[in-house]
Design a protein around this motif. Structure first.
Motif, short mmCIF file in Angstrom:
data_model
loop_
_atom_site.label_atom_id
_atom_site.label_comp_id
_atom_site.label_asym_id
_atom_site.label_seq_id
_atom_site.Cartn_x
_atom_site.Cartn_y
_atom_site.Cartn_z
N ASP A 22 0.83 -1.20 0.00
CA ASP A 22 0.00 0.00 0.00
C ASP A 22 0.87 1.25 0.00
O ASP A 22 1.99 1.26 0.50
CB ASP A 22 -0.90 0.03 1.24
CG ASP A 22 -1.90 -1.09 1.26
OD1 ASP A 22 -2.16 -1.64 2.34
OD2 ASP A 22 -2.41 -1.43 0.17
N TYR A 23 0.30 2.33 -0.52
CA TYR A 23 0.94 3.63 -0.45
C TYR A 23 0.54 4.25 0.90
O TYR A 23 -0.62 4.58 1.12
CB TYR A 23 0.49 4.52 -1.60
CG TYR A 23 1.07 4.12 -2.93
CD1 TYR A 23 0.46 3.16 -3.72
CD2 TYR A 23 2.25 4.71 -3.40
CE1 TYR A 23 1.00 2.79 -4.94
CE2 TYR A 23 2.80 4.35 -4.62
CZ TYR A 23 2.17 3.39 -5.38
OH TYR A 23 2.72 3.02 -6.59
N GLU A 24 1.54 4.37 1.79
CA GLU A 24 1.22 4.81 3.15
C GLU A 24 1.30 6.32 3.32
O GLU A 24 0.68 6.88 4.22
CB GLU A 24 2.19 4.18 4.17
CG GLU A 24 2.20 2.67 4.16
CD GLU A 24 3.33 2.10 3.33
OE1 GLU A 24 3.59 0.90 3.43
OE2 GLU A 24 3.96 2.86 2.55
N ASN A 25 2.10 6.97 2.51
CA ASN A 25 2.33 8.40 2.68
C ASN A 25 1.79 9.15 1.48
O ASN A 25 2.04 8.77 0.33
CB ASN A 25 3.83 8.67 2.83
CG ASN A 25 4.45 7.87 3.95
OD1 ASN A 25 5.24 6.97 3.72
ND2 ASN A 25 4.06 8.16 5.17
N TRP A 26 1.06 10.23 1.77
CA TRP A 26 0.41 11.00 0.72
C TRP A 26 0.66 12.49 0.89
O TRP A 26 0.76 12.99 2.02
CB TRP A 26 -1.10 10.76 0.76
CG TRP A 26 -1.48 9.36 0.38
CD1 TRP A 26 -1.48 8.26 1.19
CD2 TRP A 26 -1.91 8.92 -0.91
NE1 TRP A 26 -1.86 7.15 0.47
CE2 TRP A 26 -2.15 7.52 -0.82
CE3 TRP A 26 -2.11 9.55 -2.14
CZ2 TRP A 26 -2.57 6.76 -1.91
CZ3 TRP A 26 -2.54 8.79 -3.22
CH2 TRP A 26 -2.76 7.42 -3.09
N GLY A 27 0.74 13.17 -0.25
CA GLY A 27 0.82 14.62 -0.21
C GLY A 27 -0.58 15.21 -0.11
O GLY A 27 -1.58 14.49 -0.11
N GLN A 28 -0.63 16.53 -0.08
CA GLN A 28 -1.91 17.22 0.09
C GLN A 28 -2.64 17.43 -1.22
O GLN A 28 -3.82 17.77 -1.24
CB GLN A 28 -1.69 18.58 0.78
CG GLN A 28 -1.25 19.72 -0.13
CD GLN A 28 0.18 19.57 -0.64
OE1 GLN A 28 0.95 18.72 -0.19
NE2 GLN A 28 0.55 20.45 -1.57
N GLY A 29 -1.94 17.24 -2.32
CA GLY A 29 -2.56 17.38 -3.64
C GLY A 29 -2.34 18.75 -4.25
O GLY A 29 -2.16 19.74 -3.55
N THR A 30 -2.34 18.78 -5.56
CA THR A 30 -2.24 20.04 -6.30
C THR A 30 -3.22 19.99 -7.47
O THR A 30 -3.34 18.98 -8.15
CB THR A 30 -0.79 20.29 -6.79
OG1 THR A 30 -0.70 21.59 -7.38
CG2 THR A 30 -0.33 19.25 -7.79
N GLN A 31 -3.93 21.09 -7.66
CA GLN A 31 -5.00 21.13 -8.67
C GLN A 31 -4.43 21.40 -10.06
O GLN A 31 -3.62 22.31 -10.25
CB GLN A 31 -6.00 22.23 -8.32
CG GLN A 31 -7.11 22.42 -9.34
CD GLN A 31 -8.11 21.28 -9.34
OE1 GLN A 31 -8.57 20.83 -8.30
NE2 GLN A 31 -8.44 20.79 -10.54
N VAL A 32 -4.88 20.60 -11.00
CA VAL A 32 -4.57 20.83 -12.41
C VAL A 32 -5.89 20.99 -13.15
O VAL A 32 -6.76 20.12 -13.06
CB VAL A 32 -3.77 19.66 -13.01
CG1 VAL A 32 -3.65 19.83 -14.53
CG2 VAL A 32 -2.39 19.57 -12.37
N THR A 33 -6.04 22.10 -13.84
CA THR A 33 -7.26 22.36 -14.59
C THR A 33 -6.90 22.64 -16.03
O THR A 33 -6.09 23.52 -16.32
CB THR A 33 -8.01 23.57 -14.01
OG1 THR A 33 -8.30 23.34 -12.63
CG2 THR A 33 -9.31 23.80 -14.77
N VAL A 34 -7.49 21.85 -16.93
CA VAL A 34 -7.20 21.97 -18.35
C VAL A 34 -8.47 22.40 -19.07
O VAL A 34 -9.49 21.73 -19.00
CB VAL A 34 -6.68 20.65 -18.94
CG1 VAL A 34 -6.31 20.85 -20.41
CG2 VAL A 34 -5.49 20.14 -18.14
N SER A 35 -8.40 23.52 -19.75
CA SER A 35 -9.55 24.02 -20.48
C SER A 35 -9.43 23.66 -21.95
O SER A 35 -8.33 23.52 -22.49
CB SER A 35 -9.67 25.53 -20.32
OG SER A 35 -8.52 26.17 -20.84
N SER A 36 -10.58 23.55 -22.59
CA SER A 36 -10.59 23.17 -24.01
C SER A 36 -10.48 24.38 -24.91
O SER A 36 -10.56 25.51 -24.49
CB SER A 36 -11.86 22.41 -24.33
OG SER A 36 -12.99 23.19 -24.00
#
Length: 120
Positions: free
Chosen positions: A106-120
């Motif tokens: 299992d992946y035990e350690n995680w970051g807080q996340g970063t948002q990626v938004t792609v527009s068309s």
């Protein structure tokens, strides 16, 4: 314990490129594999790809990103990267990095996340 911090997310247009970084600190010697995951609104988290952390580099990608995304690492900086090319609107998600220790499934350690938004 390993601490992970993602950076590099933002807004992009379809066809653009972005590079995410994941800086690791703490007990980094315990890391065996580092991975990238993403979660789009209303959807379950999905696997993007992973890289072995030490020794020979071994990478594996989800079919949806293979050929467009590249994972790399810089052990001197304890940092993993996700180079995302030819971005599509369906790549819009919060991207997380995660670490898996030797002997763990299992992946035990995680970051807080970063948002990626792609527009068309």
């Amino acid at each position: 314990q390993v601490q992970l911090v993602e950076s590099g997310g933002g807004l992009a247009q379809a066809g653009d490129s972005l590079r995410l970084s994941c800086a690791a600190s703490g007990r980094t010697f315990s890391i065996y594999v580092m991975g990238w995951f993403r979660q789009a609104p209303g959807k379950e988290r999905e696997f993007v790809g992973r890289i072995t952390w030490n020794g020979a580099t071994n990478t594996y990608y989800a079919g949806s990103v293979k050929g467009r995304f590249t994972i790399s690492r810089d052990n001197a900086k304890n940092t993993m990267y996700l180079q995302m090319n030819s971005l599509k609107p369906e790549d819009t998600a919060v991207y997380y990095c995660a670490g898996r220790a030797v002997g763990s499934s299992d992946y035990e350690n995680w970051g807080q996340g970063t948002q990626v938004t792609v527009s068309s």
